[in-house]
Design a protein around this motif. Structure first.
Motif, PDB file in Angstrom:
ATOM      1  N   THR A  91       0.861  -1.182   0.000  1.00 13.30           N
ATOM      2  CA  THR A  91       0.000   0.000   0.000  1.00 13.30           C
ATOM      3  C   THR A  91       0.899   1.233   0.000  1.00 13.30           C
ATOM      4  O   THR A  91       2.097   1.139   0.269  1.00 13.30           O
ATOM      5  N   PRO A  92       0.341   2.415  -0.305  1.00 12.37           N
ATOM      6  CA  PRO A  92       1.201   3.592  -0.471  1.00 12.37           C
ATOM      7  C   PRO A  92       1.925   4.005   0.799  1.00 12.37           C
ATOM      8  O   PRO A  92       1.447   3.787   1.917  1.00 12.37           O
ATOM      9  N   SER A  93       3.081   4.595   0.615  1.00 12.83           N
ATOM     10  CA  SER A  93       3.730   5.402   1.639  1.00 12.83           C
ATOM     11  C   SER A  93       3.851   6.807   1.067  1.00 12.83           C
ATOM     12  O   SER A  93       4.270   6.977  -0.075  1.00 12.83           O
ATOM     13  N   ASP A  94       3.478   7.803   1.859  1.00 16.81           N
ATOM     14  CA  ASP A  94       3.495   9.182   1.389  1.00 16.81           C
ATOM     15  C   ASP A  94       4.592   9.968   2.115  1.00 16.81           C
ATOM     16  O   ASP A  94       5.759   9.757   1.883  1.00 16.81           O
ATOM     17  N   GLY A  95       4.229  10.889   2.997  1.00 15.78           N
ATOM     18  CA  GLY A  95       5.237  11.687   3.673  1.00 15.78           C
ATOM     19  C   GLY A  95       6.043  10.886   4.679  1.00 15.78           C
ATOM     20  O   GLY A  95       5.573   9.879   5.222  1.00 15.78           O
ATOM     21  N   LEU A  96       7.284  11.334   4.934  1.00 17.66           N
ATOM     22  CA  LEU A  96       8.114  10.719   5.975  1.00 17.66           C
ATOM     23  C   LEU A  96       9.054  11.748   6.562  1.00 17.66           C
ATOM     24  O   LEU A  96       9.414  12.719   5.909  1.00 17.66           O
ATOM     25  N   LYS A  97       9.424  11.517   7.810  1.00 17.99           N
ATOM     26  CA  LYS A  97      10.446  12.300   8.502  1.00 17.99           C
ATOM     27  C   LYS A  97      11.317  11.344   9.290  1.00 17.99           C
ATOM     28  O   LYS A  97      10.866  10.269   9.702  1.00 17.99           O
ATOM     29  N   ILE A  98      12.585  11.739   9.549  1.00 16.27           N
ATOM     30  CA  ILE A  98      13.538  10.898  10.252  1.00 16.27           C
ATOM     31  C   ILE A  98      13.998  11.607  11.509  1.00 16.27           C
ATOM     32  O   ILE A  98      14.366  12.793  11.467  1.00 16.27           O
ATOM     33  N   GLY A 118      -4.194   3.818   5.367  1.00 17.28           N
ATOM     34  CA  GLY A 118      -4.774   4.183   6.653  1.00 17.28           C
ATOM     35  C   GLY A 118      -3.910   3.840   7.856  1.00 17.28           C
ATOM     36  O   GLY A 118      -4.429   3.650   8.951  1.00 17.28           O
ATOM     37  N   ASP A 119      -2.579   3.803   7.660  1.00 18.91           N
ATOM     38  CA  ASP A 119      -1.716   3.396   8.755  1.00 18.91           C
ATOM     39  C   ASP A 119      -0.474   4.264   8.852  1.00 18.91           C
ATOM     40  O   ASP A 119      -0.237   5.154   8.032  1.00 18.91           O
ATOM     41  N   ILE A 120       0.319   4.003   9.897  1.00 23.64           N
ATOM     42  CA  ILE A 120       1.607   4.639  10.139  1.00 23.64           C
ATOM     43  C   ILE A 120       2.625   3.528  10.333  1.00 23.64           C
ATOM     44  O   ILE A 120       2.343   2.516  10.982  1.00 23.64           O
ATOM     45  N   GLN A 121       3.819   3.729   9.778  1.00 19.29           N
ATOM     46  CA  GLN A 121       4.914   2.786   9.999  1.00 19.29           C
ATOM     47  C   GLN A 121       6.121   3.542  10.524  1.00 19.29           C
ATOM     48  O   GLN A 121       6.356   4.691  10.152  1.00 19.29           O
ATOM     49  N   GLU A 181      -9.605   1.911   8.534  1.00 15.55           N
ATOM     50  CA  GLU A 181      -9.616   0.892   7.494  1.00 15.55           C
ATOM     51  C   GLU A 181      -9.070   1.479   6.197  1.00 15.55           C
ATOM     52  O   GLU A 181      -9.213   2.684   5.933  1.00 15.55           O
ATOM     53  N   ALA A 182      -8.440   0.654   5.407  1.00 16.28           N
ATOM     54  CA  ALA A 182      -7.881   1.111   4.132  1.00 16.28           C
ATOM     55  C   ALA A 182      -8.961   1.779   3.290  1.00 16.28           C
ATOM     56  O   ALA A 182     -10.078   1.287   3.174  1.00 16.28           O
ATOM     57  N   GLY A 183      -8.618   2.943   2.724  1.00 18.90           N
ATOM     58  CA  GLY A 183      -9.546   3.673   1.861  1.00 18.90           C
ATOM     59  C   GLY A 183     -10.393   4.699   2.575  1.00 18.90           C
ATOM     60  O   GLY A 183     -10.953   5.595   1.938  1.00 18.90           O
ATOM     61  N   VAL A 184     -10.491   4.599   3.899  1.00 18.20           N
ATOM     62  CA  VAL A 184     -11.306   5.565   4.646  1.00 18.20           C
ATOM     63  C   VAL A 184     -10.552   6.874   4.812  1.00 18.20           C
ATOM     64  O   VAL A 184     -11.133   7.956   4.737  1.00 18.20           O
ATOM     65  N   PHE A 215       0.456  13.688  12.065  1.00 12.38           N
ATOM     66  CA  PHE A 215       0.140  13.257  10.712  1.00 12.38           C
ATOM     67  C   PHE A 215      -1.153  13.912  10.233  1.00 12.38           C
ATOM     68  O   PHE A 215      -2.095  14.111  11.016  1.00 12.38           O
ATOM     69  N   THR A 216      -1.198  14.232   8.935  1.00 16.24           N
ATOM     70  CA  THR A 216      -2.420  14.768   8.335  1.00 16.24           C
ATOM     71  C   THR A 216      -3.247  13.658   7.710  1.00 16.24           C
ATOM     72  O   THR A 216      -2.744  12.593   7.357  1.00 16.24           O
ATOM     73  N   ASP A 217      -4.529  13.946   7.549  1.00 15.13           N
ATOM     74  CA  ASP A 217      -5.471  13.052   6.870  1.00 15.13           C
ATOM     75  C   ASP A 217      -6.127  13.866   5.757  1.00 15.13           C
ATOM     76  O   ASP A 217      -6.824  14.845   6.027  1.00 15.13           O
ATOM     77  N   SER A 218      -5.906  13.464   4.514  1.00 14.14           N
ATOM     78  CA  SER A 218      -6.397  14.252   3.378  1.00 14.14           C
ATOM     79  C   SER A 218      -7.877  14.058   3.097  1.00 14.14           C
ATOM     80  O   SER A 218      -8.427  14.729   2.226  1.00 14.14           O
ATOM     81  N   ARG A 219      -8.524  13.152   3.809  1.00  9.37           N
ATOM     82  CA  ARG A 219      -9.942  12.892   3.570  1.00  9.37           C
ATOM     83  C   ARG A 219     -10.837  13.253   4.738  1.00  9.37           C
ATOM     84  O   ARG A 219     -12.062  13.226   4.611  1.00  9.37           O
ATOM     85  N   ASN A 220     -10.251  13.586   5.865  1.00  4.52           N
ATOM     86  CA  ASN A 220     -11.037  13.859   7.059  1.00  4.52           C
ATOM     87  C   ASN A 220     -10.465  15.054   7.814  1.00  4.52           C
ATOM     88  O   ASN A 220      -9.264  15.336   7.733  1.00  4.52           O
TER      89      ASN A 220
END
Length: 307
Positions: A82-89, A103-106, A123-126, A141-146
């Motif tokens: 599944t996608p990974s978008d933004g990251l910081k170290i 819909g997760d964080i790693q 859940e994925a897609g929400v 973290f931001t949520d682009s849909r909510n």
């Protein structure tokens, strides 16, 4: 646009004798202005640590490490598909990765490629967990849909919390079916957060205690298609993806108002997503968001002098 290392020892001692295993060549190399990524990688986020750029793939969640001095790189972490978008170290070599529509964080150790922790937010897609900023005591973290931000608390000794806290936002409107909240950073005084809303061109200051979002006064400027944010001192860089531009603002300390300094455009931009800083250059990810992801699509990162 080439930069050369300031230290040259070849006149005194043969380079091969000073540094072993190819590090001499790296020390003397010109830093490339373009770093090519693997075809089909579809990058989104970038973070720079110790002379290396780390990039996240929105195609499959892989993490890629590129040497800024040579451009050479490799996949250091195989994603979940599944996608990974933004990251910081952080200072412990841990990459905090926003999982996009997964819909997760790693949390990944960039030295070993080991997955240290994973958090399921929705859940994925929400949701679309899009970007992240590290501040003392937390990753946000931001949520682009909510209309929400997510807080992963981090103890002073680096211990990660076992659960992530959701912070509902007030003061802004979310539109279904498009990307809303996107890039995130802290205000210059560190007391609040700044988030950009891609679809409206609004920049908001968020109270991390209450979730109240207040528009930042940018005068006549707009950050439409705003994506990644980078704050250095009181200078805020805003990548505008489909606009193929980079806007530079000067903010007041509280982050309640800003003045547009300049807008950078170049033919080298191909729908850029975000950026990171190294020395006197900005490294900008060409995400090609309007191009269908395929094995033969080339991607790159470009280095530009700071405006």
């Amino acid at each position: 646009m080439r930069r050369r290392a300031v230290l040259a020892l070849s006149a005194l001692i043969p380079a091969a004798a000073t540094l072993a295993d190819g590090t001499a060549a790296r020390a003397a190399a010109a830093y490339p202005d373009v770093i090519d990524l693997p075809d089909g990688f579809a990058p989104e986020g970038i973070a720079i640590d110790g002379g290396y750029a780390y990039l996240a793939s929105r195609r499959n969640g892989d993490l890629y490490r590129a040497d800024l001095a040579t451009g050479a790189g490799e996949v250091i972490y195989t994603g979940p598909g599944t996608p990974s978008d933004g990251l910081k170290i952080d200072c412990r070599g841990r990459a905090f990765v926003a999982g996009g529509t997964g819909g997760d964080i790693q949390v990944v150790d960039v030295r070993t490629g080991a997955l240290l922790a994973g958090y399921r937010l929705t859940e994925a897609g929400v949701s679309m967990i899009n970007d992240v900023v590290l501040v003392p005591g937390a990753a946000w973290f931001t949520d682009s849909r909510n209309a929400a931000l997510y807080k992963l608390p981090i103890a002073a000794d680096g211990t990660l919390a076992t659960t992530v806290e959701a912070l509902p936002l007030t003061g802004l409107t979310i539109t279904a079916g498009v990307v809303n909240l996107n890039g995130i950073t802290a205000t210059p005084d560190g007391r609040a957060l700044l988030v950009v809303q891609t679809n409206t061109g609004g920049l908001f200051r968020v109270d991390p205690a209450t979730g109240a979002a207040t528009p930042v006064d940018l005068g006549d400027a707009t950050v439409i298609n705003g994506d990644g944010l980078l704050l250095e001192g009181r200078t805020l860089y805003v990548v505008q993806n489909r606009t193929n531009a980079l806007e530079v603002f000067t903010l007041n300390r509280a982050g309640t108002a800003g003045t547009l300094v300049t807008t950078v455009t170049t033919d080298a931009f191909t729908v850029p997503t975000t950026l990171a800083s190294f020395r006197d250059h900005l490294y900008i990810v060409n995400g090609k968001l309007t191009t269908t992801i395929a094995d033969d699509v080339p991607y790159n990162v470009i280095a530009l002098p700071k405006p």
